[in-house]
Motif scaffolding. Structure first.
Motif, PDB file in Angstrom:
ATOM      1  N   LEU A  93      44.811  38.363  41.592  1.00 36.26           N
ATOM      2  CA  LEU A  93      45.111  39.786  41.802  1.00 36.26           C
ATOM      3  C   LEU A  93      44.010  40.451  42.634  1.00 36.26           C
ATOM      4  O   LEU A  93      42.912  39.908  42.746  1.00 36.26           O
ATOM      5  CB  LEU A  93      45.246  40.496  40.450  1.00 36.26           C
ATOM      6  CG  LEU A  93      46.210  39.868  39.442  1.00 36.26           C
ATOM      7  CD1 LEU A  93      46.154  40.625  38.133  1.00 36.26           C
ATOM      8  CD2 LEU A  93      47.627  39.862  39.983  1.00 36.26           C
ATOM      9  N   ASN A  94      44.312  41.627  43.168  1.00 36.25           N
ATOM     10  CA  ASN A  94      43.367  42.292  44.063  1.00 36.25           C
ATOM     11  C   ASN A  94      42.465  43.301  43.347  1.00 36.25           C
ATOM     12  O   ASN A  94      41.929  44.196  43.983  1.00 36.25           O
ATOM     13  CB  ASN A  94      44.119  42.982  45.215  1.00 36.25           C
ATOM     14  CG  ASN A  94      44.945  44.152  44.727  1.00 36.25           C
ATOM     15  OD1 ASN A  94      45.182  44.289  43.525  1.00 36.25           O
ATOM     16  ND2 ASN A  94      45.393  44.995  45.626  1.00 36.25           N
ATOM     17  N   LYS A  95      42.327  43.185  42.036  1.00 37.31           N
ATOM     18  CA  LYS A  95      41.403  44.061  41.301  1.00 37.31           C
ATOM     19  C   LYS A  95      40.422  43.188  40.506  1.00 37.31           C
ATOM     20  O   LYS A  95      40.805  42.123  40.018  1.00 37.31           O
ATOM     21  CB  LYS A  95      42.173  44.960  40.325  1.00 37.31           C
ATOM     22  CG  LYS A  95      42.995  46.043  41.019  1.00 37.31           C
ATOM     23  CD  LYS A  95      42.146  47.178  41.536  1.00 37.31           C
ATOM     24  CE  LYS A  95      42.880  48.077  42.504  1.00 37.31           C
ATOM     25  NZ  LYS A  95      43.970  48.818  41.928  1.00 37.31           N
ATOM     26  N   GLY A  96      39.191  43.678  40.401  1.00 36.49           N
ATOM     27  CA  GLY A  96      38.171  42.890  39.710  1.00 36.49           C
ATOM     28  C   GLY A  96      37.263  43.731  38.840  1.00 36.49           C
ATOM     29  O   GLY A  96      37.656  44.816  38.386  1.00 36.49           O
ATOM     30  N   THR A  97      36.043  43.237  38.666  1.00 34.94           N
ATOM     31  CA  THR A  97      35.115  43.890  37.738  1.00 34.94           C
ATOM     32  C   THR A  97      34.787  45.324  38.173  1.00 34.94           C
ATOM     33  O   THR A  97      34.487  46.174  37.329  1.00 34.94           O
ATOM     34  CB  THR A  97      33.812  43.080  37.633  1.00 34.94           C
ATOM     35  OG1 THR A  97      33.362  42.784  38.956  1.00 34.94           O
ATOM     36  CG2 THR A  97      34.011  41.780  36.883  1.00 34.94           C
ATOM     37  N   SER A  98      34.862  45.582  39.486  1.00 34.91           N
ATOM     38  CA  SER A  98      34.549  46.941  39.962  1.00 34.91           C
ATOM     39  C   SER A  98      35.598  47.955  39.481  1.00 34.91           C
ATOM     40  O   SER A  98      35.328  49.156  39.451  1.00 34.91           O
ATOM     41  CB  SER A  98      34.465  46.966  41.487  1.00 34.91           C
ATOM     42  OG  SER A  98      35.676  46.526  42.038  1.00 34.91           O
ATOM     43  N   ALA A  99      36.786  47.460  39.095  1.00 32.90           N
ATOM     44  CA  ALA A  99      37.834  48.352  38.571  1.00 32.90           C
ATOM     45  C   ALA A  99      37.886  48.294  37.046  1.00 32.90           C
ATOM     46  O   ALA A  99      38.833  48.796  36.430  1.00 32.90           O
ATOM     47  CB  ALA A  99      39.186  47.963  39.156  1.00 32.90           C
ATOM     48  N   GLY A 100      36.900  47.651  36.447  1.00 34.45           N
ATOM     49  CA  GLY A 100      36.832  47.581  34.983  1.00 34.45           C
ATOM     50  C   GLY A 100      37.551  46.394  34.381  1.00 34.45           C
ATOM     51  O   GLY A 100      37.711  46.311  33.160  1.00 34.45           O
ATOM     52  N   VAL A 101      37.954  45.457  35.221  1.00 36.24           N
ATOM     53  CA  VAL A 101      38.668  44.268  34.725  1.00 36.24           C
ATOM     54  C   VAL A 101      37.660  43.257  34.179  1.00 36.24           C
ATOM     55  O   VAL A 101      36.592  43.068  34.762  1.00 36.24           O
ATOM     56  CB  VAL A 101      39.506  43.622  35.862  1.00 36.24           C
ATOM     57  CG1 VAL A 101      40.212  42.371  35.381  1.00 36.24           C
ATOM     58  CG2 VAL A 101      40.505  44.625  36.419  1.00 36.24           C
ATOM     59  N   ALA A 102      38.002  42.628  33.069  1.00 37.26           N
ATOM     60  CA  ALA A 102      37.103  41.633  32.473  1.00 37.26           C
ATOM     61  C   ALA A 102      37.913  40.421  32.019  1.00 37.26           C
ATOM     62  O   ALA A 102      39.132  40.511  31.830  1.00 37.26           O
ATOM     63  CB  ALA A 102      36.380  42.241  31.279  1.00 37.26           C
ATOM     64  N   ILE A 103      37.217  39.315  31.854  1.00 29.72           N
ATOM     65  CA  ILE A 103      37.870  38.091  31.367  1.00 29.72           C
ATOM     66  C   ILE A 103      38.440  38.370  29.975  1.00 29.72           C
ATOM     67  O   ILE A 103      37.773  38.954  29.122  1.00 29.72           O
ATOM     68  CB  ILE A 103      36.863  36.917  31.337  1.00 29.72           C
ATOM     69  CG1 ILE A 103      36.463  36.548  32.772  1.00 29.72           C
ATOM     70  CG2 ILE A 103      37.441  35.697  30.626  1.00 29.72           C
ATOM     71  CD1 ILE A 103      35.341  35.549  32.876  1.00 29.72           C
ATOM     72  N   GLY A 104      39.684  37.971  29.757  1.00 32.52           N
ATOM     73  CA  GLY A 104      40.334  38.191  28.466  1.00 32.52           C
ATOM     74  C   GLY A 104      41.307  39.359  28.471  1.00 32.52           C
ATOM     75  O   GLY A 104      42.088  39.506  27.530  1.00 32.52           O
ATOM     76  N   ASN A 105      41.267  40.164  29.533  1.00 32.59           N
ATOM     77  CA  ASN A 105      42.227  41.293  29.638  1.00 32.59           C
ATOM     78  C   ASN A 105      43.640  40.743  29.802  1.00 32.59           C
ATOM     79  O   ASN A 105      43.841  39.709  30.427  1.00 32.59           O
ATOM     80  CB  ASN A 105      41.910  42.177  30.856  1.00 32.59           C
ATOM     81  CG  ASN A 105      40.706  43.070  30.652  1.00 32.59           C
ATOM     82  OD1 ASN A 105      40.188  43.638  31.598  1.00 32.59           O
ATOM     83  ND2 ASN A 105      40.234  43.183  29.428  1.00 32.59           N
TER      84      ASN A 105
END
Lengths: 279, 168
Positions: free
Chosen positions: A136-148
């Protein structure tokens, strides 16, 4: 050419082999996404975005050629479904009011299930036939974390984030062999585990294992996330039971589940970055 | 061959490989036959190695594997580096000792590379969650049948690059 490789080939091979070993060690030691992989993902993300835009555009064009007759039939079926749902909603309104009144009488906290969501587009699908993952095109900078969790626009579970870079993340879908999620049969409240299986993955199905009472399942039973342990939100729809099968050993039974989310052709998903645990 | 020609040759190989990688990422996942899509990566490494021999081929396979490891998720860390290097080594040896480089050789080394990669995947999924062996072997067979026709295209492209720079 041969002279160059005779002279330097072995050093080149050794150099690259050392890099491979270092990468292996970094990958094994690090708990999150290794730095080099994160950097490669960041560099590749504009190309992924451009590629997926072209791919989506082609898909849109082909979708327009869908049969008008099919669309009319689907429209008719949906109208009936809307009428049924409106009737059910009218009935449920009284139940909601009664529920609220009784909760107030007993001074109970209302059960909320607020999901904090981040919208993301599918930039890439797994290149291997042995895994079912999407990037996907969203990552940690958008608050995404492993386990979401990742869900589709209807709230059906798509998968779980397994890797997260700065502006990208990888989601192992519910079909993937590494996927195992606590699940509940909505009708009977029977607890089980929804797992990906290699033999079902390519057919677009997953399995429901560790069933206490498999004979109590019926085709079409809705499977939702149990939310036990608080890792994932409860009540997310995983799929519906298709059939019951016996394992190769002949000792245990598992159910084949048809996922509600159309994992194979998703273009947009929502990542659940936060939720209230419902007890 | 001069250093300049050598560089140009591998730039050509790399550009074609990049094009095949783009096709693998963007187009091929949408073409599913018997639940699998064509898988090009091991064939790219193997066919290039069958033309370029035991020295350059494995280096190409290893570098391609590293790039793939950075971009894609493998069954275990450095999965692509290991499998593509081995595919290239096997292809290089086969082209030198067993079959003359050509279409038949490209098909044979592509099949060997796909089976080799499949066996590594089988080992990984069996170790991690005990996947049934029959399901894994069935997946290897389907992947082989669906992917092998693409080896002809890879052969045509890479043999053209090889011929263009051979003896220069």
């Amino acid at each position: 050419m041969k002279r160059f490789f005779s002279k330097y080939g072995i050093w080149l091979l050794a150099g690259v082999a050392i890099i491979v070993v270092v990468l292996c060690i970094i990958s094994a030691v690090s708990s999150g996404t290794p730095f080099l992989r994160n950097a490669a993902g960041v560099i590749a993300s504009p190309f992924r975005a451009a590629g997926s835009a072209v791919s989506d555009w082609v898909s849109d064009i082909t979708d327009r050629f869908d049969s008008v007759e099919d669309l009319q039939q689907e429209n008719e079926a949906l109208r009936k479904q809307v009428a049924d749902l409106e009737r059910q909603l009218r009935g449920a309104q009284k139940d909601i009011e009664e529920n609220q009144r009784l909760r107030n009488l007993l001074d109970l906290q209302s059960q909320r299930r607020d999901l904090q969501k981040v919208s993301a587009r599918v930039a890439e699908r797994s290149v291997s036939n042995w895994a079912s993952t999407i990037t996907l095109n969203k990552g940690t900078s958008a608050g995404v974390a492993i386990g979401n969790c990742a869900i589709d626009q209807y709230g059906n579970l798509v998968g779980v984030v397994t890797e997260a870079g700065m502006n990208w993340c990888t989601v192992a879908t519910i079909l993937d062999t590494t996927s195992a999620i606590g699940a509940t049969v909505f009708r009977t409240e029977q607890v089980a585990v929804a797992q990906g299986r290699l033999d079902l993955m390519s057919q677009g199905y997953l399995s429901l294992t560790y069933l206490e009472d498999p004979d109590n399942l019926i085709s079409g039973d809705l499977i939702v996330t149990s939310g036990l342990g608080g890792y994932y939100p409860s009540g997310l729809v995983i799929g519906a039971v298709k059939e019951l099968r016996t394992d190769v050993g002949g000792l245990t039974q598992y159910a084949v589940v048809t996922p509600k989310a159309n994992v194979m052709s998703l273009t947009q998903v929502f990542l659940v970055t936060g939720f209230d645990v419902v007890e | 061959m001069t250093q300049r020609m050598l560089t140009i040759k591998w730039v050509f190989y790399s550009l074609w490989t990049l094009l095949f990688l783009l096709a693998q990422q963007l187009v091929l996942p949408h073409i599913r036959i018997w639940g699998v899509h064509p898988y090009l990566l091991p064939m790219l490494s193997a066919v290039a190695a069958s033309f370029e021999g035991r020295r350059e081929g494995p280096i190409f396979g290893l570098v391609l594997g590293l790039v793939c490891d950075l971009l894609f998720t493998g069954a275990f860390p450095c999965f692509y580096a290991v499998t593509l290097l081995l595919s290239a080594l096997v292809a290089g040896l086969a082209a030198r000792h067993l079959i003359m480089p050509g279409l038949v050789c490209s098909l044979a080394v592509s099949a060997a590379a796909l089976v080799l990669t499949g066996l590594f995947n089988t080992a990984a999924v069996s170790y991690s969650y005990g996947a049934p062996l029959t399901a894994a072997l069935w997946l290897i067979a389907r992947e082989l049948v669906v992917s092998l026709p693409a080896a002809v295209l890879i052969h045509l492209v890479f043999s053209r690059v090889h011929r263009r720079f051979a003896g220069r």
